[in-house]
Scaffold this motif. Structure first.
Motif, PDB file in Angstrom:
ATOM      1  N   VAL A  56       4.724 -56.832 -30.733  1.00  0.00           N
ATOM      2  CA  VAL A  56       3.664 -56.705 -29.282  1.00  0.00           C
ATOM      3  C   VAL A  56       4.098 -56.357 -28.199  1.00  0.00           C
ATOM      4  N   ARG A  57       5.313 -56.741 -27.795  1.00  0.00           N
ATOM      5  CA  ARG A  57       5.789 -56.187 -26.645  1.00  0.00           C
ATOM      6  C   ARG A  57       5.924 -54.651 -26.693  1.00  0.00           C
ATOM      7  N   ALA A  58       6.322 -54.108 -27.665  1.00  0.00           N
ATOM      8  CA  ALA A  58       6.571 -52.770 -28.245  1.00  0.00           C
ATOM      9  C   ALA A  58       5.249 -52.046 -27.986  1.00  0.00           C
ATOM     10  N   LEU A  59       4.366 -52.661 -28.552  1.00  0.00           N
ATOM     11  CA  LEU A  59       2.827 -52.051 -28.342  1.00  0.00           C
ATOM     12  C   LEU A  59       2.365 -51.818 -26.649  1.00  0.00           C
ATOM     13  N   ILE A  60       2.735 -53.011 -26.077  1.00  0.00           N
ATOM     14  CA  ILE A  60       2.482 -53.084 -24.572  1.00  0.00           C
ATOM     15  C   ILE A  60       3.219 -52.084 -23.838  1.00  0.00           C
ATOM     16  N   CYS A  61       4.385 -51.908 -24.190  1.00  0.00           N
ATOM     17  CA  CYS A  61       5.243 -50.938 -23.551  1.00  0.00           C
ATOM     18  C   CYS A  61       4.503 -49.457 -23.898  1.00  0.00           C
ATOM     19  N   LEU A  62       4.288 -49.265 -25.121  1.00  0.00           N
ATOM     20  CA  LEU A  62       3.614 -47.823 -25.539  1.00  0.00           C
ATOM     21  C   LEU A  62       2.342 -47.697 -24.717  1.00  0.00           C
ATOM     22  N   LEU A  63       1.529 -48.586 -24.815  1.00  0.00           N
ATOM     23  CA  LEU A  63       0.306 -48.509 -24.020  1.00  0.00           C
ATOM     24  C   LEU A  63       0.389 -48.267 -22.584  1.00  0.00           C
ATOM     25  N   ASP A  64       1.427 -49.084 -22.037  1.00  0.00           N
ATOM     26  CA  ASP A  64       1.624 -48.940 -20.502  1.00  0.00           C
ATOM     27  C   ASP A  64       2.050 -47.432 -20.282  1.00  0.00           C
ATOM     28  N   ALA A  65       2.883 -46.790 -21.035  1.00  0.00           N
ATOM     29  CA  ALA A  65       3.438 -45.386 -21.148  1.00  0.00           C
ATOM     30  C   ALA A  65       2.513 -44.334 -21.196  1.00  0.00           C
ATOM     31  N   ALA A  66       1.450 -44.816 -22.025  1.00  0.00           N
ATOM     32  CA  ALA A  66       0.243 -43.960 -22.266  1.00  0.00           C
ATOM     33  C   ALA A  66      -0.618 -43.943 -20.915  1.00  0.00           C
ATOM     34  N   GLU A  70       3.410 -41.252 -19.329  1.00  0.00           N
ATOM     35  CA  GLU A  70       4.713 -40.774 -19.618  1.00  0.00           C
ATOM     36  C   GLU A  70       4.902 -40.710 -21.092  1.00  0.00           C
ATOM     37  N   PRO A  71       5.748 -39.723 -21.398  1.00  0.00           N
ATOM     38  CA  PRO A  71       6.257 -39.461 -22.835  1.00  0.00           C
ATOM     39  C   PRO A  71       6.754 -40.719 -23.476  1.00  0.00           C
ATOM     40  N   ALA A  72       6.145 -41.186 -24.615  1.00  0.00           N
ATOM     41  CA  ALA A  72       6.551 -42.606 -25.227  1.00  0.00           C
ATOM     42  C   ALA A  72       7.671 -41.949 -26.175  1.00  0.00           C
ATOM     43  N   THR A  73       9.063 -42.120 -26.159  1.00  0.00           N
ATOM     44  CA  THR A  73       9.772 -41.522 -27.081  1.00  0.00           C
ATOM     45  C   THR A  73      10.503 -43.028 -27.419  1.00  0.00           C
ATOM     46  N   ALA A  74      11.226 -42.984 -28.541  1.00  0.00           N
ATOM     47  CA  ALA A  74      12.042 -44.090 -29.060  1.00  0.00           C
ATOM     48  C   ALA A  74      13.077 -44.545 -28.144  1.00  0.00           C
ATOM     49  N   GLY A  75      13.620 -43.580 -27.335  1.00  0.00           N
ATOM     50  CA  GLY A  75      14.565 -43.788 -26.371  1.00  0.00           C
ATOM     51  C   GLY A  75      14.014 -44.595 -25.216  1.00  0.00           C
ATOM     52  N   LEU A  76      12.786 -44.323 -24.892  1.00  0.00           N
ATOM     53  CA  LEU A  76      12.116 -45.095 -23.533  1.00  0.00           C
ATOM     54  C   LEU A  76      11.854 -46.496 -24.267  1.00  0.00           C
ATOM     55  N   LEU A  77      11.233 -46.591 -25.324  1.00  0.00           N
ATOM     56  CA  LEU A  77      10.844 -47.986 -25.974  1.00  0.00           C
ATOM     57  C   LEU A  77      11.893 -48.817 -25.924  1.00  0.00           C
ATOM     58  N   GLY A  78      13.138 -48.323 -26.619  1.00  0.00           N
ATOM     59  CA  GLY A  78      14.441 -49.143 -26.519  1.00  0.00           C
ATOM     60  C   GLY A  78      14.933 -49.494 -25.176  1.00  0.00           C
ATOM     61  N   ALA A  79      14.839 -48.581 -24.353  1.00  0.00           N
ATOM     62  CA  ALA A  79      15.262 -48.906 -22.783  1.00  0.00           C
ATOM     63  C   ALA A  79      14.493 -50.010 -22.491  1.00  0.00           C
ATOM     64  N   ARG A  80      13.190 -49.943 -22.418  1.00  0.00           N
ATOM     65  CA  ARG A  80      12.165 -50.864 -21.886  1.00  0.00           C
ATOM     66  C   ARG A  80      12.363 -52.378 -22.609  1.00  0.00           C
ATOM     67  N   LEU A  81      12.675 -52.299 -23.872  1.00  0.00           N
ATOM     68  CA  LEU A  81      12.615 -53.558 -24.711  1.00  0.00           C
ATOM     69  C   LEU A  81      14.020 -54.106 -24.608  1.00  0.00           C
ATOM     70  N   GLY A  82      14.928 -53.463 -24.215  1.00  0.00           N
ATOM     71  CA  GLY A  82      16.406 -53.738 -24.098  1.00  0.00           C
ATOM     72  C   GLY A  82      17.192 -53.928 -25.688  1.00  0.00           C
TER      73      GLY A  82
END
Length: 168
Positions: A56-66, A70-82
């Protein structure tokens, strides 16, 4: 005589001292209470939809990036989720299997893969969180523009305290 059988006998009441918190600390505790409640709602949404709370946190991060374009890459997602790359891949794989996320080629750099939240996942989120969001919007609607700006400044500055490093 045993006083415990006497109906008029009362045990002495020991009153706990009331400690008044400063208003600022009460605000911190209110903010914490809101975040706890939001976390509980996220966990409930995750459980009802066969997801892990991190999903769920990942989906929120991806929606925030959209929303931020911001280009939502796996790297961006991993960094935001730690998360490390293996953990990030596991989250993306779970979300993809559930039909919530798609991996798509970047139109500007075909070597790069972007993550996109699927419309069905957005609808699912709106069905669950929509009434809560509507309630918050109704509360905000009762504030005048200056009050909303004060709330915005407070939340922005508070967010910076918790996320002091620039986000990727």
């Amino acid at each position: 005589m045993d006083d415990s059988r006497d109906p008029d006998h009362r045990e002495p009441v020991i009153e706990e001292p009331v400690i008044e918190e400063p208003d600022d600390l009460r605000l911190v505790h209110l903010l914490r209470a809101v975040t706890v409640e939001f976390g509980l709602r996220q966990a409930d949404f995750a459980a009802r939809n066969g997801m892990h709370p991190t999903d769920v946190r990942a989906l929120i991060c991806l929606l925030d990036a959209a929303r931020a374009a911001e280009p939502a890459t796996a790297g961006l997602l991993g960094a935001r989720l730690g998360l490390n790359s293996a953990g990030t891949t596991a989250v993306i794989d779970r979300l993809e299997r559930l039909g919530h996320v798609a991996r798509v080629r970047d139109d500007h750099d075909r070597r790069r893969t972007l993550l996109r939240v699927e419309p069905a996942a957005i609808r699912l989120g709106r069905e669950f969180f929509g009434p809560l969001i509507d309630g918050v919007l109704q509360v905000l609607g009762s504030f005048d523009p200056a009050e909303r700006e004060t709330v915005r400044r407070f939340l922005t500055a508070t967010h910076a305290v918790f996320a002091p490093e620039p986000r990727p």
